[in-house]
Design an enzyme around this catalytic site. Structure first.
Site, PDB file in Angstrom:
ATOM      1  N   LYS A  25      -4.970   7.805 -40.019  1.00  0.00           N
ATOM      2  CA  LYS A  25      -4.274   6.750 -39.273  1.00  0.00           C
ATOM      3  C   LYS A  25      -5.259   5.645 -38.939  1.00  0.00           C
ATOM      4  O   LYS A  25      -6.423   5.905 -38.666  1.00  0.00           O
ATOM      5  CB  LYS A  25      -3.706   7.365 -37.986  1.00  0.00           C
ATOM      6  CG  LYS A  25      -3.049   6.394 -37.038  1.00  0.00           C
ATOM      7  CD  LYS A  25      -2.365   7.133 -35.890  1.00  0.00           C
ATOM      8  CE  LYS A  25      -3.235   7.254 -34.669  1.00  0.00           C
ATOM      9  NZ  LYS A  25      -2.571   7.917 -33.541  1.00  0.00           N
TER      10      LYS A  25
ATOM     11  N   GLU B 291       0.838  -1.209   0.000  1.00  0.00           N
ATOM     12  CA  GLU B 291       0.000   0.000   0.000  1.00  0.00           C
ATOM     13  C   GLU B 291       0.872   1.258   0.000  1.00  0.00           C
ATOM     14  O   GLU B 291       1.981   1.255   0.553  1.00  0.00           O
ATOM     15  CB  GLU B 291      -0.903   0.016   1.240  1.00  0.00           C
ATOM     16  CG  GLU B 291      -1.969  -1.067   1.192  1.00  0.00           C
ATOM     17  CD  GLU B 291      -2.795  -1.131   2.463  1.00  0.00           C
ATOM     18  OE1 GLU B 291      -2.597  -0.284   3.365  1.00  0.00           O
ATOM     19  OE2 GLU B 291      -3.629  -2.044   2.562  1.00  0.00           O
TER      20      GLU B 291
ATOM     21  N   ASP C 225       1.819  16.369 -32.471  1.00  0.00           N
ATOM     22  CA  ASP C 225       0.925  15.448 -31.764  1.00  0.00           C
ATOM     23  C   ASP C 225       0.859  15.875 -30.306  1.00  0.00           C
ATOM     24  O   ASP C 225       1.672  16.683 -29.848  1.00  0.00           O
ATOM     25  CB  ASP C 225       1.437  14.005 -31.886  1.00  0.00           C
ATOM     26  CG  ASP C 225       0.300  12.990 -31.846  1.00  0.00           C
ATOM     27  OD1 ASP C 225      -0.816  13.362 -31.476  1.00  0.00           O
ATOM     28  OD2 ASP C 225       0.542  11.815 -32.185  1.00  0.00           O
TER      29      ASP C 225
ATOM     30  N   THR D 103       4.292   4.852 -28.089  1.00  0.00           N
ATOM     31  CA  THR D 103       5.246   3.919 -28.709  1.00  0.00           C
ATOM     32  C   THR D 103       6.089   4.612 -29.785  1.00  0.00           C
ATOM     33  O   THR D 103       7.079   4.057 -30.247  1.00  0.00           O
ATOM     34  CB  THR D 103       4.504   2.763 -29.412  1.00  0.00           C
ATOM     35  OG1 THR D 103       3.712   3.332 -30.472  1.00  0.00           O
ATOM     36  CG2 THR D 103       3.614   2.012 -28.452  1.00  0.00           C
TER      37      THR D 103
ATOM     38  N   ARG E 149      -5.671   2.029 -36.505  1.00  0.00           N
ATOM     39  CA  ARG E 149      -5.100   1.145 -35.475  1.00  0.00           C
ATOM     40  C   ARG E 149      -5.828  -0.177 -35.557  1.00  0.00           C
ATOM     41  O   ARG E 149      -7.019  -0.247 -35.256  1.00  0.00           O
ATOM     42  CB  ARG E 149      -5.308   1.737 -34.082  1.00  0.00           C
ATOM     43  CG  ARG E 149      -4.323   2.840 -33.706  1.00  0.00           C
ATOM     44  CD  ARG E 149      -4.314   3.023 -32.195  1.00  0.00           C
ATOM     45  NE  ARG E 149      -3.678   4.280 -31.804  1.00  0.00           N
ATOM     46  CZ  ARG E 149      -2.365   4.434 -31.656  1.00  0.00           C
ATOM     47  NH1 ARG E 149      -1.553   3.423 -31.907  1.00  0.00           N
ATOM     48  NH2 ARG E 149      -1.870   5.601 -31.272  1.00  0.00           N
TER      49      ARG E 149
ATOM     50  N   ASP F 251      -3.183  12.374 -37.236  1.00  0.00           N
ATOM     51  CA  ASP F 251      -4.454  11.640 -37.246  1.00  0.00           C
ATOM     52  C   ASP F 251      -5.608  12.643 -37.200  1.00  0.00           C
ATOM     53  O   ASP F 251      -5.405  13.842 -36.975  1.00  0.00           O
ATOM     54  CB  ASP F 251      -4.545  10.630 -36.084  1.00  0.00           C
ATOM     55  CG  ASP F 251      -4.249  11.247 -34.727  1.00  0.00           C
ATOM     56  OD1 ASP F 251      -4.575  12.432 -34.530  1.00  0.00           O
ATOM     57  OD2 ASP F 251      -3.698  10.540 -33.866  1.00  0.00           O
TER      58      ASP F 251
HETATM   59  C1  R5P Z   1      -3.738   9.479 -30.291  1.00  0.00           C
HETATM   60  O1  R5P Z   1      -4.914   9.803 -30.386  1.00  0.00           O
HETATM   61  C2  R5P Z   1      -2.720  10.409 -29.723  1.00  0.00           C
HETATM   62  O2  R5P Z   1      -3.009  11.732 -30.056  1.00  0.00           O
HETATM   63  C3  R5P Z   1      -1.321  10.045 -30.177  1.00  0.00           C
HETATM   64  O3  R5P Z   1      -1.274  10.120 -31.587  1.00  0.00           O
HETATM   65  C4  R5P Z   1      -0.943   8.665 -29.745  1.00  0.00           C
HETATM   66  O4  R5P Z   1      -1.192   8.487 -28.385  1.00  0.00           O
HETATM   67  C5  R5P Z   1       0.510   8.368 -30.011  1.00  0.00           C
HETATM   68  O5  R5P Z   1       0.746   7.057 -29.651  1.00  0.00           O
HETATM   69  P1  R5P Z   1       1.917   6.209 -30.293  1.00  0.00           P
HETATM   70  O6  R5P Z   1       3.178   6.992 -30.093  1.00  0.00           O
HETATM   71  O7  R5P Z   1       1.919   4.908 -29.515  1.00  0.00           O
HETATM   72  O8  R5P Z   1       1.589   5.975 -31.716  1.00  0.00           O
END
Ligand code: R5P
Length: 337
Positions: free
Chosen positions: A208, A54, A234, A239, A210, A185
């Site tokens: 984009k 905890e 962004d 990742t 996923r 995106d």
């Molecule tokens: C998604 O909606 C976010 O705005 C970022 O584009 C996303 O979290 C980036 O994640 P990653 O680096 O894993 O592609």
């Protein structure tokens, strides 16, 4: 301007005020930098773990009647950071403070702000409720993944933005170049459009997909990038897949130099190595979360949000406009106080 700034800071100094700033374990460096900027000591507190797993919290100085600010991004060991913050809020709430502000530079769980399929939680809303129930009276955060998260709270939320710092950086670096701002995106279009307008640049948008969690695929884009310098914007890098895939697609369509920027460098898994090996020239990020040592060199540049957050604290404390913080021309004008 410099003397107006100095006069402003002296008039609205927090030295000797009842402001107390504390930090959890998620990002003490940022809390120190905020305190140093404001000439305040960091409050003494303990956040550790009992043998049974905890979280143990203790505030080690009096906070009675104080305006308390707790700095804790929800990152690293995300759930530990979250529980630490909640228990710190609870601890100060029970110690007769005047006000409690949770400074959450990176609002974790923000990407779970809606159900993308049935039988999923809306974590960003659940935690908004919990911060409030714990006793937070105000939230200060930076570049929420979705601005609508502000509406999950019934307490004031100051959603600061890193964009003016990025704008300043790229305006100096890419002076005289024809720039295209790219949203990687559909969700980032409004942010990229605002950035492009401020930079007097054109805009391109990537589509984009996923297919599975943490795997991004850039499938197409609209805009003209041929021979142009592009800046992909962004809100976060997890990742790194979104940026890397975007850069690959833009390169295939003849883009010149490719820069990238984001507010929150979460840099999960092999993100740093993958970005270093990608088509991206340079990545500019904020320190809303701790920057790993390997990301403090190479292609990474980071700009601190400590002054921005510190100025927001000052303005909240003195009941000054927080949005004026983003008006570079007017922020130190006496008429704008
Ligand atoms: C998604 O909606 C976010 O705005 C970022 O584009 C996303 O979290 C980036 O994640 P990653 O680096 O894993 O592609």
């Amino acid at each position: 301007m410099e003397s107006a700034e100095a006069e402003f800071k002296e008039r609205f100094s927090l030295v000797g005020s009842n402001v107390k700033i504390f930090s959890g374990n998620a990002h003490p460096r940022l809390a120190y930098d905020i305190c140093r900027y404001l000439d305040l000591p960091l409050g003494r507190s303990l956040a550790s773990v009992f043998r049974n797993g905890e979280t143990r919290i203790r505030i080690e100085e009096t906070v009675r009647g104080k305006d308390v600010y707790i700095v804790q991004p929800i990152c690293g060991r995300v759930n530990d950071s979250l529980v630490e913050l909640l228990l710190m809020i609870d601890a100060v709430a029970r110690a007769s403070v005047k006000t409690i502000t949770a400074i959450i530079p990176y609002y974790g769980y923000a990407k779970q702000e809606k159900k993308s399929m049935g039988r999923e939680p809306i974590a960003a809303k659940l935690f908004a409720n919990i911060y409030t129930i714990a006793g937070a009276g105000r939230i200060i955060t930076v570049d929420l993944h979705s601005a609508a998260i502000q509406g999950f709270f019934d307490i004031p939320v100051d959603n600061l933005t890193f964009l003016p710092l990025l704008q300043n950086y790229f305006a100096n670096k890419l002076e005289n170049e024809e720039i295209v701002i790219v949203s990687p995106d559909a969700g980032g279009v409004a942010r990229a459009k605002m950035f492009a307008d401020n930079m007097r640049a054109s805009l391109a948008i990537i589509f984009k997909r996923r297919n599975r969690p943490d795997h991004a695929e850039a499938i197409d884009f609209v805009g003209d990038v041929k021979g142009k310098t592009v800046v992909i914007l962004d809100d976060m890098i997890s990742t790194g897949g979104t940026l890397i895939e975007a850069a690959k697609l833009l390169k295939q369509h003849g883009a010149g130099k490719i820069y990238a920027c984001a507010t929150h460098p979460l840099l999960a898994g092999s993100a740093i190595k993958d970005i270093e090996e990608s088509d991206i020239e340079e990545v500019v990020v904020a320190d809303t979360v701790p920057i790993p040592i390997e990301a403090q060199r190479g292609k990474f540049i980071y700009l601190s949000v400590a002054p921005l957050i510190a100025e927001a604290i000052r303005r909240v404390h003195y009941n000054l406009s927080v949005s004026m913080l983003f008006d570079w021309r007017k922020k130190y004008e006496t008429s704008s106080y």
